[in-house]
Design a protein around this motif. Structure first.
Motif, mmCIF file in Angstrom:
data_model
loop_
_atom_site.group_PDB
_atom_site.id
_atom_site.type_symbol
_atom_site.label_atom_id
_atom_site.label_comp_id
_atom_site.label_asym_id
_atom_site.label_seq_id
_atom_site.Cartn_x
_atom_site.Cartn_y
_atom_site.Cartn_z
ATOM 1 N N HIS A 98 -5.009 1.862 -14.900
ATOM 2 C CA HIS A 98 -4.694 2.890 -15.434
ATOM 3 C C HIS A 98 -5.185 4.237 -14.714
ATOM 4 C CE1 HIS A 98 -2.227 2.601 -18.746
ATOM 5 N NE2 HIS A 98 -2.723 1.538 -19.199
ATOM 6 N N ALA A 99 -6.471 4.021 -14.330
ATOM 7 C CA ALA A 99 -7.311 4.979 -13.592
ATOM 8 C C ALA A 99 -6.668 5.147 -12.163
ATOM 9 C CB ALA A 99 -8.600 4.765 -13.383
ATOM 10 N N ARG A 100 -6.546 4.067 -11.590
ATOM 11 C CA ARG A 100 -5.654 4.050 -10.225
ATOM 12 C C ARG A 100 -4.250 4.407 -10.253
ATOM 13 N NH1 ARG A 100 -6.045 -1.739 -7.438
ATOM 14 N NH2 ARG A 100 -5.033 -0.662 -5.781
ATOM 15 N N VAL A 101 -3.517 4.310 -11.148
ATOM 16 C CA VAL A 101 -2.184 4.834 -11.124
ATOM 17 C C VAL A 101 -2.566 6.416 -11.577
ATOM 18 C CG1 VAL A 101 -0.126 4.868 -12.800
ATOM 19 C CG2 VAL A 101 -1.291 2.723 -12.288
ATOM 20 N N ARG A 102 -3.414 6.929 -12.479
ATOM 21 C CA ARG A 102 -3.516 8.198 -12.391
ATOM 22 C C ARG A 102 -3.884 8.880 -11.199
ATOM 23 N NH1 ARG A 102 -5.811 6.772 -17.123
ATOM 24 N NH2 ARG A 102 -8.078 7.183 -16.204
ATOM 25 N N ALA A 103 -4.688 8.246 -10.319
ATOM 26 C CA ALA A 103 -5.082 8.690 -9.043
ATOM 27 C C ALA A 103 -4.034 8.665 -7.865
ATOM 28 C CB ALA A 103 -6.428 7.987 -8.432
ATOM 29 N N LEU A 104 -3.063 8.122 -8.223
ATOM 30 C CA LEU A 104 -1.987 7.996 -7.045
ATOM 31 C C LEU A 104 -1.265 9.264 -6.680
ATOM 32 C CD1 LEU A 104 -0.009 4.705 -8.064
ATOM 33 C CD2 LEU A 104 -1.608 4.959 -6.109
ATOM 34 N N GLN A 105 -1.159 9.719 -5.695
ATOM 35 C CA GLN A 105 -0.205 10.560 -5.018
ATOM 36 C C GLN A 105 0.970 10.301 -4.959
ATOM 37 O OE1 GLN A 105 -1.683 13.817 -4.742
ATOM 38 N NE2 GLN A 105 -3.440 12.750 -5.613
ATOM 39 N N VAL A 106 1.650 10.082 -6.046
ATOM 40 C CA VAL A 106 3.305 9.861 -6.265
ATOM 41 C C VAL A 106 3.864 10.696 -6.900
ATOM 42 C CG1 VAL A 106 2.693 7.440 -5.724
ATOM 43 C CG2 VAL A 106 2.653 8.197 -8.097
ATOM 44 N N PRO A 107 5.419 10.861 -7.011
ATOM 45 C CA PRO A 107 6.056 11.694 -7.820
ATOM 46 C C PRO A 107 5.845 11.067 -9.320
ATOM 47 C CG PRO A 107 7.337 10.939 -5.894
ATOM 48 C CD PRO A 107 6.122 10.309 -5.931
ATOM 49 N N GLU A 108 5.923 12.160 -10.279
ATOM 50 C CA GLU A 108 5.673 11.952 -11.864
ATOM 51 C C GLU A 108 6.706 10.589 -12.079
ATOM 52 O OE1 GLU A 108 3.542 12.304 -15.122
ATOM 53 O OE2 GLU A 108 3.053 13.094 -13.195
ATOM 54 N N GLY A 109 7.765 10.601 -11.805
ATOM 55 C CA GLY A 109 8.593 9.581 -12.464
ATOM 56 C C GLY A 109 8.081 8.094 -11.935
ATOM 57 N N VAL A 110 7.497 7.963 -10.739
ATOM 58 C CA VAL A 110 7.077 6.957 -10.215
ATOM 59 C C VAL A 110 5.698 6.427 -11.198
ATOM 60 C CG1 VAL A 110 5.691 5.825 -8.425
ATOM 61 C CG2 VAL A 110 7.834 6.995 -7.962
ATOM 62 N N ARG A 111 4.895 7.348 -11.432
ATOM 63 C CA ARG A 111 3.646 7.234 -11.944
ATOM 64 C C ARG A 111 4.027 7.047 -13.751
ATOM 65 N NH1 ARG A 111 -0.317 9.748 -10.424
ATOM 66 N NH2 ARG A 111 0.912 11.463 -9.661
ATOM 67 N N GLU A 146 -2.715 -9.078 -12.888
ATOM 68 C CA GLU A 146 -3.106 -9.413 -11.478
ATOM 69 C C GLU A 146 -2.060 -9.215 -10.469
ATOM 70 O OE1 GLU A 146 -4.324 -13.562 -12.214
ATOM 71 O OE2 GLU A 146 -6.232 -12.984 -12.780
ATOM 72 N N ARG A 147 -0.711 -9.583 -11.123
ATOM 73 C CA ARG A 147 0.437 -9.170 -10.000
ATOM 74 C C ARG A 147 0.663 -7.817 -9.779
ATOM 75 N NH1 ARG A 147 3.106 -13.339 -12.812
ATOM 76 N NH2 ARG A 147 4.045 -11.658 -14.094
ATOM 77 N N PHE A 148 0.507 -6.950 -10.986
ATOM 78 C CA PHE A 148 0.630 -5.541 -10.733
ATOM 79 C C PHE A 148 -0.670 -5.024 -9.992
ATOM 80 C CE2 PHE A 148 -0.579 -1.270 -12.338
ATOM 81 C CZ PHE A 148 0.628 -0.638 -12.589
ATOM 82 N N THR A 149 -1.817 -5.258 -10.180
ATOM 83 C CA THR A 149 -2.824 -5.092 -9.218
ATOM 84 C C THR A 149 -2.733 -5.071 -7.665
ATOM 85 O OG1 THR A 149 -4.539 -5.212 -11.147
ATOM 86 C CG2 THR A 149 -5.406 -4.902 -9.083
ATOM 87 N N ALA A 150 -2.102 -6.598 -7.629
ATOM 88 C CA ALA A 150 -1.852 -6.850 -6.265
ATOM 89 C C ALA A 150 -0.890 -5.980 -5.549
ATOM 90 C CB ALA A 150 -1.645 -8.685 -6.242
ATOM 91 N N ASP A 151 0.133 -5.693 -6.404
ATOM 92 C CA ASP A 151 1.229 -4.814 -5.789
ATOM 93 C C ASP A 151 0.555 -3.580 -5.300
ATOM 94 O OD1 ASP A 151 3.286 -6.879 -6.011
ATOM 95 O OD2 ASP A 151 3.958 -5.930 -8.140
ATOM 96 N N LEU A 152 -0.241 -3.008 -6.405
ATOM 97 C CA LEU A 152 -0.900 -1.755 -6.066
ATOM 98 C C LEU A 152 -1.659 -1.808 -4.752
ATOM 99 C CD1 LEU A 152 -2.156 -0.174 -9.216
ATOM 100 C CD2 LEU A 152 -0.326 0.704 -7.971
ATOM 101 N N ASP A 153 -2.402 -2.991 -4.539
ATOM 102 C CA ASP A 153 -3.283 -3.190 -3.484
ATOM 103 C C ASP A 153 -2.266 -3.381 -2.304
ATOM 104 O OD1 ASP A 153 -5.546 -3.171 -5.176
ATOM 105 O OD2 ASP A 153 -5.834 -5.574 -4.948
#
Length: 76
Positions: free
Chosen positions: A21-34, A60-67
């Protein structure tokens, strides 16, 4: 699995969800993506209440996708 082991696993998954959740909040992406990513995390959280092993795999898949930078595009 004994109760102590189960509790440790829940604690570990909760910590991983918090970090995701913290990683998603920190992403520089449009609000719809967040919002889409946050919804995915909420689904994983709900799944953990019923099937912790499956939720762990999904997380784990979600985190790998972010990575790997695999982030969904914003819908028009």
């Amino acid at each position: 699995m004994d109760n102590d082991g189960q509790l440790e696993l829940y604690t570990a998954v909760a910590a991983q969800l918090k970090e995701a959740h913290a990683r998603v909040r920190a992403l520089q992406v449009p609000e719809g993506v967040r919002m889409a990513l946050t919804r995915k995390l909420l689904v994983i959280t709900a799944a953990a209440k019923h099937d912790l092993a499956a939720a762990t795999r999904r997380l784990e898949r979600f985190t790998a996708d972010l990575d790997e930078g695999r982030i969904p595009e914003e819908e028009a």
